[in-house]
Scaffold this motif. Structure first.
Motif, short mmCIF file in Angstrom:
data_model
loop_
_atom_site.label_atom_id
_atom_site.label_comp_id
_atom_site.label_asym_id
_atom_site.label_seq_id
_atom_site.Cartn_x
_atom_site.Cartn_y
_atom_site.Cartn_z
N ARG A 226 44.93 35.60 44.47
CA ARG A 226 46.03 36.56 43.46
C ARG A 226 46.34 35.56 42.46
O ARG A 226 46.33 34.61 42.51
N CYS B 93 51.48 37.65 39.15
CA CYS B 93 51.59 38.99 40.11
C CYS B 93 51.11 38.62 41.60
O CYS B 93 50.18 39.22 41.97
N ARG C 67 50.11 41.12 44.10
CA ARG C 67 49.17 42.31 43.93
C ARG C 67 47.70 41.63 44.32
O ARG C 67 47.32 40.47 43.93
N ASP C 68 46.89 42.67 44.81
CA ASP C 68 45.41 42.18 44.81
C ASP C 68 44.73 42.23 43.77
O ASP C 68 45.15 42.79 42.63
N VAL C 69 43.81 41.27 43.31
CA VAL C 69 43.07 41.11 41.91
C VAL C 69 41.44 41.42 42.41
O VAL C 69 40.85 41.21 43.33
N LYS D 14 44.59 44.31 38.33
CA LYS D 14 45.45 44.15 39.69
C LYS D 14 45.35 45.37 40.18
O LYS D 14 45.60 46.57 39.48
N GLU D 15 45.70 45.51 41.55
CA GLU D 15 45.96 46.64 42.13
C GLU D 15 47.46 47.06 42.06
O GLU D 15 48.19 46.42 41.81
N LEU E 67 43.70 51.05 39.12
CA LEU E 67 44.02 49.43 38.93
C LEU E 67 44.39 49.46 37.40
O LEU E 67 44.05 50.27 36.46
N TYR F 256 43.52 32.65 35.94
CA TYR F 256 44.40 32.39 37.09
C TYR F 256 45.32 31.28 36.67
O TYR F 256 46.31 30.99 37.11
#
Length: 157
Positions: free
Chosen positions: A53, A57, A60-62, A76-77, A84, A110
């Protein structure tokens, strides 16, 4: 994922070539094809879930998104199951940049480097021709290298 049993030969070649390209990008990022889906509709697109992640954020999944017109984007989810939210597009002259370039893009985001990527989708190519898509995907060939015993991937969260 859109699945079809009636895929033209050229479309099938493009999808096979896309799977190979996704495998190379996933290898560089440390994720397998089990984290990927491909949509066969035009424009052909793909989704590659990441195992990390982003610091800005963390809840949130990425995922990386790819399509035959715009190339790569990182998104991001949402919590609500909506589409998305795209954070940035990689851009560049091709829809098939090297896996290392894709990993550098992910790594920069990241590290919260918001100077990389584009805010709007770049128009790299027009979608729709399975023959042209297959040719562009097949033109991507990873450079053969001698594997180092403890070689590390470029992306290291």
């Amino acid at each position: 994922m859109t699945a079809s049993l009636d895929i033209s030969l050229h479309q099938h070649i493009a999808i096979r070539a896309l799977r190979s390209y996704l495998r190379a990008v996933g290898d560089e990022l440390g994720v397998g094809l089990e984290s990927a889906t491909i949509d066969h509709d035009t424009p052909v697109s793909a989704y590659l879930a990441l195992d990390t992640r982003l610091p800005h954020c963390p809840d949130r999944d990425v995922a990386l998104l790819w399509d035959e017109e715009h190339g790569w984007a990182i998104a991001k989810e949402t919590h609500s199951g909506e589409d998305l939210l795209v954070l940035a597009y990689l851009g560049g002259p091709t829809i098939t940049p090297s896996p290392k370039r894709v990993a550098r893009f992910v790594n920069a985001l990241y590290c919260d480097d918001r100077t990389v990527g584009l805010p709007n989708p770049p128009a790299i190519r027009a979608g729709g021709s399975p023959e042209e898509l297959a040719a562009q995907l097949l033109a991507y060939r990873p450079t053969p290298t001698v594997a180092e015993p403890n070689a590390e991937r470029l992306f290291q969260p």
